[in-house]
Design a protein around this motif. Structure first.
Motif, mmCIF file in Angstrom:
data_model
loop_
_atom_site.group_PDB
_atom_site.id
_atom_site.type_symbol
_atom_site.label_atom_id
_atom_site.label_comp_id
_atom_site.label_asym_id
_atom_site.label_seq_id
_atom_site.Cartn_x
_atom_site.Cartn_y
_atom_site.Cartn_z
ATOM 1 N N PRO A 24 38.738 20.818 10.347
ATOM 2 C CA PRO A 24 39.772 21.792 9.965
ATOM 3 C C PRO A 24 40.737 22.048 11.122
ATOM 4 C CG PRO A 24 37.635 22.869 10.298
ATOM 5 C CD PRO A 24 37.387 21.407 10.314
ATOM 6 N N GLY A 25 41.997 22.228 10.760
ATOM 7 C CA GLY A 25 43.010 22.467 11.781
ATOM 8 C C GLY A 25 43.814 21.219 12.088
ATOM 9 N N THR A 26 43.303 20.044 11.692
ATOM 10 C CA THR A 26 44.034 18.793 11.891
ATOM 11 C C THR A 26 45.077 18.633 10.795
ATOM 12 O OG1 THR A 26 42.029 17.781 12.786
ATOM 13 C CG2 THR A 26 43.807 16.292 12.152
ATOM 14 N N ARG A 27 46.277 18.247 11.191
ATOM 15 C CA ARG A 27 47.326 18.002 10.192
ATOM 16 C C ARG A 27 47.129 16.626 9.564
ATOM 17 N NH1 ARG A 27 50.819 20.224 14.255
ATOM 18 N NH2 ARG A 27 51.549 22.312 13.687
ATOM 19 N N ARG A 28 47.578 16.503 8.342
ATOM 20 C CA ARG A 28 47.386 15.252 7.606
ATOM 21 C C ARG A 28 48.004 14.060 8.335
ATOM 22 N NH1 ARG A 28 46.264 13.812 2.375
ATOM 23 N NH2 ARG A 28 47.189 11.857 1.694
ATOM 24 N N ASN A 29 49.237 14.225 8.837
ATOM 25 C CA ASN A 29 49.910 13.094 9.479
ATOM 26 C C ASN A 29 49.251 12.705 10.802
ATOM 27 O OD1 ASN A 29 50.872 15.488 10.764
ATOM 28 N ND2 ASN A 29 52.561 14.302 11.632
ATOM 29 N N GLU A 30 48.478 13.630 11.389
ATOM 30 C CA GLU A 30 47.798 13.347 12.645
ATOM 31 C C GLU A 30 46.648 12.354 12.474
ATOM 32 O OE1 GLU A 30 48.556 17.595 14.985
ATOM 33 O OE2 GLU A 30 46.609 17.190 14.054
ATOM 34 N N VAL A 31 46.108 12.283 11.259
ATOM 35 C CA VAL A 31 44.979 11.385 11.002
ATOM 36 C C VAL A 31 45.380 9.936 11.262
ATOM 37 C CG1 VAL A 31 43.311 10.583 9.291
ATOM 38 C CG2 VAL A 31 43.987 12.978 9.327
ATOM 39 N N THR A 32 46.599 9.577 10.870
ATOM 40 C CA THR A 32 47.039 8.189 11.033
ATOM 41 C C THR A 32 47.947 7.969 12.241
ATOM 42 O OG1 THR A 32 48.853 8.632 9.481
ATOM 43 C CG2 THR A 32 46.849 7.647 8.576
ATOM 44 N N THR A 33 48.410 9.042 12.867
ATOM 45 C CA THR A 33 49.334 8.870 13.994
ATOM 46 C C THR A 33 48.712 9.187 15.350
ATOM 47 O OG1 THR A 33 50.183 11.131 13.686
ATOM 48 C CG2 THR A 33 51.362 9.338 12.563
ATOM 49 N N LYS A 34 47.828 10.171 15.424
ATOM 50 C CA LYS A 34 47.273 10.591 16.709
ATOM 51 C C LYS A 34 45.871 10.077 16.986
ATOM 52 C CE LYS A 34 50.111 14.667 17.531
ATOM 53 N NZ LYS A 34 50.118 16.091 17.957
ATOM 54 N N LEU A 35 45.123 9.776 15.926
ATOM 55 C CA LEU A 35 43.763 9.266 16.146
ATOM 56 C C LEU A 35 43.820 7.790 16.526
ATOM 57 C CD1 LEU A 35 41.810 10.800 13.128
ATOM 58 C CD2 LEU A 35 41.897 11.649 15.455
ATOM 59 N N VAL A 36 43.000 7.415 17.495
ATOM 60 C CA VAL A 36 42.963 6.013 17.929
ATOM 61 C C VAL A 36 42.617 5.097 16.751
ATOM 62 C CG1 VAL A 36 41.765 4.346 19.412
ATOM 63 C CG2 VAL A 36 42.340 6.617 20.292
#
Length: 308
Positions: A24-36
């Protein structure tokens, strides 16, 4: 979009939703852009499924059936809950069929049915845990700081699909057994009422009254104390209760048919995965090239047909 492409899309969406739920707290777009490994895992799962699509043209589910593939990404616990609900209904039918003196449903039928339901309960529960475990491992891969192994993602995708297939088969078998038991219940109740009650409303013996009261209890989900059993049956209320059971069975039959369609697709998909388990299915699938007659060729054919 064929069934494989749609299944891939549903699985990719499931992985994003699962990660957001666990973090929780992670933005949807961060899943594919910020995670290795966010995009790596998600796209690899989609590629593995799409690369299993047979070379010949694969027809898609009809518009009415489009929602079926969403069940691939549904939680295994949801399917297990549906199984438990169906097993509960089936046990009520078994209890009544075995206790009613005018129904030929003896100890052998009772024990065989309960054993069957117990086995399907166990299978569905285990596959639910398998699904939960695979989801957990995929989310951990997405969260890892080092580059994820695509071969591991391919293996987990196969394990996930095998678990879903096994659970769907158990669920379909349970639904089908409930349908059979429900049909037997309504048929026996209606026959008894037709033969003994509808015409003259005779005074029934206590055992028959109890059997009918219990049948009404099963059909209406109302608890009836044997001491309060009426001496005369309210036909309208009873008919309403039996019709409600029939309506439920009709809906269950439709669900069973849908599950069978999904199982057929899953059998094809899992078979392709097993045949290709030693191959690399993680690369992006090749785009289909559109081929067809050229414009002038079509014009020539049109003129030729017109002169005949």
């Amino acid at each position: 979009m064929n069934n494989y492409a749609q299944a891939a899309a549903e699985m990719k969406e499931m992985l994003i939703s699962e990660y957001l739920k666990k973090n929780p707290g992670t933005r949807r777009n961060e899943v594919t852009t910020k995670l290795v490994n966010g995009r790596v895992v998600i796209e690899t799962v989609g590629n593995v499924i799409c690369n299993c699509s047979p070379k010949n043209k694969v027809s898609a589910f009809s518009p009415k059936e489009q929602s079926l593939l969403k069940q691939l990404a549904a939680g295994g616990d949801e399917r297990y809950a549906a199984c438990l609900d169906s097993i509960g209904s089936s046990k009520k039918y078994v209890g009544w069929l075995h206790s009613a003196k005018f129904v030929p449903f003896g100890d052998i039928e009772k024990n065989e049915t309960l054993e069957f339901l117990a086995k399907k309960d166990e299978v569905s529960g285990r596959r639910s845990l398998d699904i939960l475990n695979v989801k957990k491992q995929l989310v951990l891969l997405m969260k890892a700081k080092v580059k994820a192994s695509k071969s591991m993602v391919q293996t987990l995708t196969m394990e996930y699909m095998q678990a879903v297939q096994g659970q769907l088969k158990a669920q379909g078998a349970v639904f089908n057994r409930e349908i059979d038991l429900g049909n037997s219940f309504t048929e026996n109740v209606e026959k008894f009422i037709k033969d003994n009650i509808r015409i003259a409303q005779p005074k029934l013996d206590k055992k028959s009254l109890i059997d009918i009261a219990k049948a009404y209890q099963v059909a209406s989900n109302q608890k009836i104390d044997p001491l309060d059993i009426p001496q005369k049956l309210d036909n309208k209320e009873f008919d309403k209760a039996i019709n409600n059971v029939k309506d439920k069975l009709d809906k269950l039959r439709e669900e069973f048919d849908n599950i069978q369609k999904l199982i057929n697709f899953m059998e094809e998909l899992v078979d392709q995965l097993l045949q290709s388990k030693d191959k690399d299915l993680t690369a992006p699938p090749a785009k289909e090239e559109k081929t067809g007659p050229s414009g002038p060729r079509m014009a020539f054919l049109s003129k030729s047909r017109g002169r005949r």
